[in-house]
Each structure stands twice: as structure tokens, then as C-alpha cells.
Design an enzyme around this catalytic site. Sequence first.
Site, mmCIF file in Angstrom:
data_model
loop_
_atom_site.group_PDB
_atom_site.id
_atom_site.type_symbol
_atom_site.label_atom_id
_atom_site.label_comp_id
_atom_site.label_asym_id
_atom_site.label_seq_id
_atom_site.Cartn_x
_atom_site.Cartn_y
_atom_site.Cartn_z
ATOM 1 N N GLU A 1 -7.306 -0.467 -13.149
ATOM 2 C CA GLU A 1 -6.143 -1.017 -12.835
ATOM 3 C C GLU A 1 -4.863 -0.023 -12.484
ATOM 4 O O GLU A 1 -4.168 0.019 -11.435
ATOM 5 C CB GLU A 1 -5.351 -1.912 -13.607
ATOM 6 N N ASP A 2 -4.844 1.126 -13.387
ATOM 7 C CA ASP A 2 -3.677 2.022 -12.889
ATOM 8 C C ASP A 2 -4.314 3.527 -12.611
ATOM 9 O O ASP A 2 -3.206 4.163 -12.370
ATOM 10 C CB ASP A 2 -2.990 2.223 -14.578
#
Length: 676
Positions: free
Chosen positions: A85-86
Amino acid sequence: MPEIEFKIRSRDIDTLVDIVTQYCTQIEIEQLSKAYEYAENAHKCQFRLSGEPFIIHPLEVAIILANLNLDITTIKAALLHDVVEDTETSLEFIKEKFGEDTSLLVDGVTKISSIKKRTRYDEQALNLRKMLLSTIKDVRVIIIKLADKLHNMRTIMFQPEVKQKQIAKEVLDIYAPMAGRLGISKIRSELEDIAFRVLYAEEYNKISREVVQKKQEIVIYIKNIENTLQDKLNENNIKAVITGRAKHYYSIFRKMQLQKRPLDDIFDIRAIRIITDEIKDCYAILGIIHTIWPPIGSRFKDYIAVPKSNMYRSIHTTVIGPEGHALEIQIRTWEMHSTAEMGIAAHWLYKEDSNVSENEFINLALLKNINKWPAELNDTREFMKELKMDLYDDEIFVFTPKGKIINLAKGSTAIDFAYAIHTEIGNHCIGAKVNNTIVPLRSEIKSGDIIEILTSKKGHPSQTWLKYVKSSNARYKIRSWLRNQENNQKVTEPDEPSNKDEKIAEVTIPKDELLRIKDFPKRKILGISVDGTSNIQIKLSQCCQPIPGDEVIGFITRGRGITAHKKDCSSLKRLSIEKERLINIIWESSENIYPVKIAVFAIDRPNLLKDIVSEISLHNTNMLKVEAQVKEKDNAIFKFVLQVRNVDHLKEIISRIKKIKSVSKVHKINEKVLIK
């Protein structure tokens, strides 16, 4: 009483390795180290609000899970849970480098974040909680997310105050109950206490001060109890460990609220726990206790004979102890204690008694195809690999394109979804898009799908639809449309009028018949239908102010359409002399909001109105009018006109207002029975 951890502890991979060394192999520890090294490098340019390197967060999540003795795959996934996600890392890379099981868990945690971003949280906390539990197919995903949320709560002081309150409310509404559902009280209790401190600082500080003041007195009292009991157990050759039991602050607060009692009257402020080896010893200990102190009959619970749905087992008894104080005692085996603390996360630690575990899992409905499991599934890694969850296997949860969650029965089709949105959408649907792919209306939908219904003015139901729909609501509406067609009754579209002369139907009463349909100027649709037709002129009565969720009935006026009343409306008794003028009506799925009047009674204090208004505003509710007055003896009365969606929305608002300090009573005006 354990203090809440609001300080950051700087730890490294060695801390994690020290914990897992107790139950993992050297090869597994090497795999863990590789996952840590990759995560540390992927997050190397990222920092938390505290100023710490970002890697501290996934490391702390992994440590929380290691302390629950989770398997190595789960802990690797915890270290990597934010990289997809990051960072630029792909799920395919995680699968190739760390294995398919790890990638599936990382993907599951990422999907939870995606679901949260699509959802209007304030309106749908319960559905969101249920959806998370039903959509994610491996229980370890939820456990990782709970550990992730726990560490975020431990460092919540670095968030802005407004954000702190939003996160804390989310924890109390979604994540703490979810941990409770899985029986992981160790995580649930800490989540609740930190959220309690953030949301109700004054009450938290008051309870913590009172508990600290009583601590020495309670410690001495409990020590005397332990000595007395230990002597009796030794006389009967029963081995057991007796400890005082710390009660969490939020639990105390909830009991004070629910029981309307001061702290001194809460039974389990003075409490002990007895842990022994075998079930037979639990009952022997119970008998010994009842010979020493008289039991309070209404406070006895045998959760060994009848376990809770989350697998919790213990015997609870409350006795009148020394000095006349109520003393709560829990009796359980070590296996039960482990399950009570760690829930499903601990259950594979005790596999010797396969019959017990199988029965419990079936009761909890956590596992699929358990009868197909091989008997040799005693290994932790194999057990966790096979562990699946389906807590709500008779329900599915799907999204509208705007992110609203719709709850349907398992096996529902796109047609069921269309009618759940609105009758006219169902009546004119011609197809559906599921996750941006066009599918036939008869297609079965599943949890997590994003569904868009395609409609046409020429579209209409057919007899064949009845073969595909699952819900009684859709079936009723389809049959109503077909029946109306047979009677040559025209159903019009509910579009906004293009000019003032546009017509819709109204029910009137000619002298020579009961009911006919004739044209009448169109008015606002209220989300109520008569026999499946929603374009009939209907007004809500002001005497009882019905809202969706209330049982309603229609009263046919002379020339002014239908007035909707609650079935228990006192005014209806006078009107219902002419019973032929009553007609069945039903609420439909609708985005409408409805005005209701409520009264709030309280003892006046500074900022009281502000607190009430603030609480109301948190529930996505418009206030149309506010009146306030203070009578003798500081008795304050507030009257509000609010816009609500349905009965559940109103009950939630009233429930929250009742919890406000110095509020004594809240009810809907014009109701004889208070909403509780």
C-alpha cells in the site's frame, strides 16, 4: 490495574527474535529476518508522525502477534503489511520472495484499507464490522489488522485531537467488538481502554483515580481471600493458581452506565481468578467456595457447560465475601485461560482433545469443511494454513458505486440488489455491472462486489425473475408489478417532474367503490409504497411522526391521498372506525430523511447544550430546530427537531445522548412509550 501504554518503546528485530525463538525453528527465524530487512529497506525514507522511522510500526505489530504465539507466516505478513500500500512493492513480488501464504495475508490487510476508504463509516459501523469479518477468508488477516490498530492506538497522542477522537470512535465501534467476536480479550481490553481515555478523558481520569485510591485496600482484601482459599484447596489436594483480577477501566465505566451504579457497587471490582488443570477440579473448587461464602444466585454463570459463541469458557460466581463485600470469582483451566486471553489465536495450542476443539469451532462457525480436516493437523503452521473464517455465512455485504454497504442474503442476485436500492430501480433494471464488468441480472453476487444497476424506461420485471431472486422483498415487489400489469394499472417512473402539469396516481374513495387510481399532481415521494406502487400521494402524519422501521398503516383521506400512521398511533383509533379506509403500506429502501421531535431531560450544568449538540452532530444528523428551558431545581428540558433516516438511526442518537453526563431521560415526543 494495568496502566495504559502511551509511551513509545524503541525495540529492534532482536526483540522479536527473542520472542519467536521460544517456538520457531532456526530456518523460520532466518525467514523472519529477511522479511524485516526487506520491509526496513522499502520504508527507509518514510517516517511516522512521532518522528520515528516507519519500520518501527510493522515491527511492533509483529511483536504483538509474536506475544500471541502466532505462526511465522503471520508474523512475516505483519512486517510486510504496509509495503504494497505504501511503497512501490507489488503483491507478485511478495509472493515470489516470501511465499503465497504471506502474500495472501498482505493482500487481505491491504483490502481492508481499501474497503475502509470506500465506506461512509459514520453510518455503517456495524455493517462494516460484519463485512470485514465475512469478506476476509483467513482469520489471520483480521488478527494482523487488530494488532496494527493496537499499535496505532498506543501512539495515538501524535495525531491531531480531532483525528484522535475519530480513530478512537472507530475502535470502539468496529475493532474492539471485532476482537471480542474472536475472543481476543487481550487486544480488545487495551483497545477499549485507550479509546475510552481519548473519548471520555474526564470519566477515565475519575475512575482511574478512584481505583488507585482503593488499590491498597483491595490488594490486602484479595490477599486474605487467596490465603483462605489456598488452605482449603491444599486440604483437598487440588492444584490451582489464585490471582487477583485487574478490571479494565472501560469495562468498569460500561457497567456503571448500564447498571446505573457507583463504582463501589460494581460486583467485580473485588475479583479473583482461579486456574487449574482439569475441568473436574473447576467444579470441585466451585463447591469449596460455596461452602466458605454464600453465593449470590443471580450472579452464577456456567460458561463451561454452555460456552459463549467466541469459545470463551469459565465458571463465574459471585459470593458475599468477608466484611460483606461482593466478590466475583472466575474458575477455569489453563486451556480455557489461554483461549479467554487470545481467542482463536490461541486455540491450536491445545489440540490433544480434538473432540472439544471441533465442537467449539463448529459452534463458532469459524471453519469451513472441518469434517474434511486430516486427523494429524496438530502442527501450528498446518493448523493456521487451514484456518478459514466465515462468521456471517448466511449474509453477504456489497457496495453501491458510491460506497454504501448493502446487506443481502447469501445467494442473492443482481436483481435482489436492485430492489434493495429502490423499487423503481428494480422494476426498470435491464442489466448490471459487477466490479465494472457487465453481467446478466440473474448473476449471483458475493461479498465485496461493487455493483451498478443498468436501467431503462422500457425495462420491466418478468415471471422468470422469480426463479432467480433470493429475498422476499424482491419477490414481493416483482409479483406486485406483475399483478398490476394484469389489472391494466399503469406504473409510472419516479423521475422529478419536468413541468408542473406532470401527473402521478392518487388513491381516492368514490362513493360506489372502495378503491380506484386516478391522476393527481405529483408530489414528493416519501419512500412508502402501496401494494408495490411508490408513486401514490402519501403524507406522514404529524400525530405520531412515523419513520422507516416503524410498523405503519395507511388511512385514505377524501381527496388528499393517504396519510401514513404508526399502527399503535392513538389518533388512528379514532379514525379507524371506518375500517374500509385503512390500507396496507410498506417502507421501501430510500435515501430520504424524516423529521422527528425528541425531548431531552437533564440536570443543568455548564456546556450541557453544547455536549448534546456535539453528540448529535457526530451522527450525520441535521437539527432543524432547538428549544431549551430550565425549570426549578436546575431541571433542564431541551426539544429538538432532527432529520433521521430510520428507527435504528433515531435509537442510536437517543442511546448516545443518554450517555451524556447529567442527562436523565430522552424520548421521542408524541410517543407514549419511551424509546429505550
